[in-house]
Design a protein around this motif. Structure first.
Motif, mmCIF file in Angstrom:
data_model
loop_
_atom_site.group_PDB
_atom_site.id
_atom_site.type_symbol
_atom_site.label_atom_id
_atom_site.label_comp_id
_atom_site.label_asym_id
_atom_site.label_seq_id
_atom_site.Cartn_x
_atom_site.Cartn_y
_atom_site.Cartn_z
ATOM 1 N N ALA A 7 0.855 -1.184 0.000
ATOM 2 C CA ALA A 7 0.000 0.000 0.000
ATOM 3 C C ALA A 7 0.890 1.233 0.000
ATOM 4 O O ALA A 7 2.097 1.150 0.216
ATOM 5 N N VAL A 8 0.276 2.377 -0.199
ATOM 6 C CA VAL A 8 0.990 3.647 -0.121
ATOM 7 C C VAL A 8 0.236 4.555 0.845
ATOM 8 O O VAL A 8 -0.993 4.557 0.875
ATOM 9 N N ALA A 9 0.990 5.292 1.662
ATOM 10 C CA ALA A 9 0.386 6.261 2.574
ATOM 11 C C ALA A 9 0.002 7.500 1.771
ATOM 12 O O ALA A 9 0.792 7.987 0.955
ATOM 13 N N ASP B 56 -5.296 11.394 -3.836
ATOM 14 C CA ASP B 56 -3.880 11.120 -4.075
ATOM 15 C C ASP B 56 -3.634 9.696 -4.587
ATOM 16 O O ASP B 56 -2.493 9.341 -4.859
ATOM 17 N N ALA B 57 -4.698 8.901 -4.685
ATOM 18 C CA ALA B 57 -4.558 7.498 -5.095
ATOM 19 C C ALA B 57 -5.269 7.246 -6.416
ATOM 20 O O ALA B 57 -6.238 7.927 -6.747
ATOM 21 N N ARG B 58 -4.768 6.271 -7.139
ATOM 22 C CA ARG B 58 -5.438 5.836 -8.367
ATOM 23 C C ARG B 58 -6.528 4.834 -7.998
ATOM 24 O O ARG B 58 -6.418 4.148 -6.977
ATOM 25 N N PRO B 59 -7.555 4.706 -8.821
ATOM 26 C CA PRO B 59 -8.579 3.694 -8.554
ATOM 27 C C PRO B 59 -7.943 2.308 -8.412
ATOM 28 O O PRO B 59 -7.072 1.935 -9.196
ATOM 29 N N GLY B 60 -8.336 1.603 -7.385
ATOM 30 C CA GLY B 60 -7.814 0.263 -7.134
ATOM 31 C C GLY B 60 -6.595 0.212 -6.239
ATOM 32 O O GLY B 60 -6.211 -0.865 -5.782
ATOM 33 N N ASP B 61 -5.964 1.378 -5.959
ATOM 34 C CA ASP B 61 -4.790 1.398 -5.085
ATOM 35 C C ASP B 61 -5.181 1.051 -3.653
ATOM 36 O O ASP B 61 -6.191 1.531 -3.135
ATOM 37 N N LEU B 62 -4.358 0.257 -2.985
ATOM 38 C CA LEU B 62 -4.484 -0.005 -1.556
ATOM 39 C C LEU B 62 -3.752 1.122 -0.851
ATOM 40 O O LEU B 62 -2.591 1.405 -1.162
ATOM 41 N N ALA C 265 -7.637 1.406 3.119
ATOM 42 C CA ALA C 265 -8.739 1.461 2.162
ATOM 43 C C ALA C 265 -8.237 1.036 0.793
ATOM 44 O O ALA C 265 -7.034 0.952 0.552
ATOM 45 N N VAL C 266 -9.182 0.784 -0.083
ATOM 46 C CA VAL C 266 -8.890 0.602 -1.501
ATOM 47 C C VAL C 266 -9.627 1.722 -2.212
ATOM 48 O O VAL C 266 -10.836 1.882 -2.030
ATOM 49 N N SER C 267 -8.910 2.518 -2.971
ATOM 50 C CA SER C 267 -9.541 3.618 -3.688
ATOM 51 C C SER C 267 -10.566 3.058 -4.672
ATOM 52 O O SER C 267 -10.208 2.351 -5.613
ATOM 53 N N GLY C 268 -11.831 3.334 -4.417
ATOM 54 C CA GLY C 268 -12.903 2.822 -5.268
ATOM 55 C C GLY C 268 -13.202 1.357 -5.039
ATOM 56 O O GLY C 268 -13.879 0.729 -5.851
ATOM 57 N N GLY C 269 -12.715 0.787 -3.941
ATOM 58 C CA GLY C 269 -12.913 -0.631 -3.667
ATOM 59 C C GLY C 269 -13.155 -0.893 -2.197
ATOM 60 O O GLY C 269 -13.527 0.005 -1.445
#
Length: 94
Positions: free
Chosen positions: A42-44, A50-56, A69-73
Motif C-alpha cells: 500500500a501507499v500512505a 492522491d490514489a489511483r482507482p484500485g490502489d491499496l 482502504a482501496v480507492s474505489g474498492g
C-alpha cells in the motif's frame, strides 16, 4: 489491530498519524501490510484523491487514526479482514 470496518470496507486501525510519522510513514511512503500470513503493498496518502482507482492505501481517518482502504474498492474484502484482527505494517524497502 483493526478496530472496525465501515460500510465501504475501510479498516480503522489502532494507530495514530503521530505514531505512523514517528516510524517514518508519511504521505508517499510505500508500506507492506501483513495479515494472516499474506502480504499486501500500500501507499500512505493524505486523501483518496492522491490514489489511483484500485490502489491499496493507508490514510488518516476522521478520528485521527490510520485506516486502510482501496480507492474505489473494499479493503475488508481485499485483505479478507475484520475487526479484532492484527495487521502488521512495515515500511517497504525500495
Amino acid at each position: 489491530t483493526i478496530l472496525s470496518a465501515d460500510s465501504f470496507g475501510n479498516l480503522a486501525l489502532n494507530v495514530t498519524r503521530e505514531l505512523a510519522e514517528r516510524v517514518g510513514i508519511v504521505p508517499g511512503t510505500r508500506v507492506e501490510l501483513e495479515r494472516g500470513g499474506e502480504r499486501f503493498y500500500a501507499v500512505a496518502v493524505r486523501t483518496f484523491a492522491d490514489a489511483r482507482p484500485g490502489d491499496l492505501i493507508l490514510f488518516e481517518d476522521s478520528y485521527r487514526n490510520m485506516s486502510i482502504a482501496v480507492s474505489g474498492g473494499n479493503a475488508a474484502e481485499t485483505l479478507r479482514a475484520e475487526a479484532g484482527e492484527r495487521v502488521t505494517i512495515n515500511v517497504a524497502t525500495p
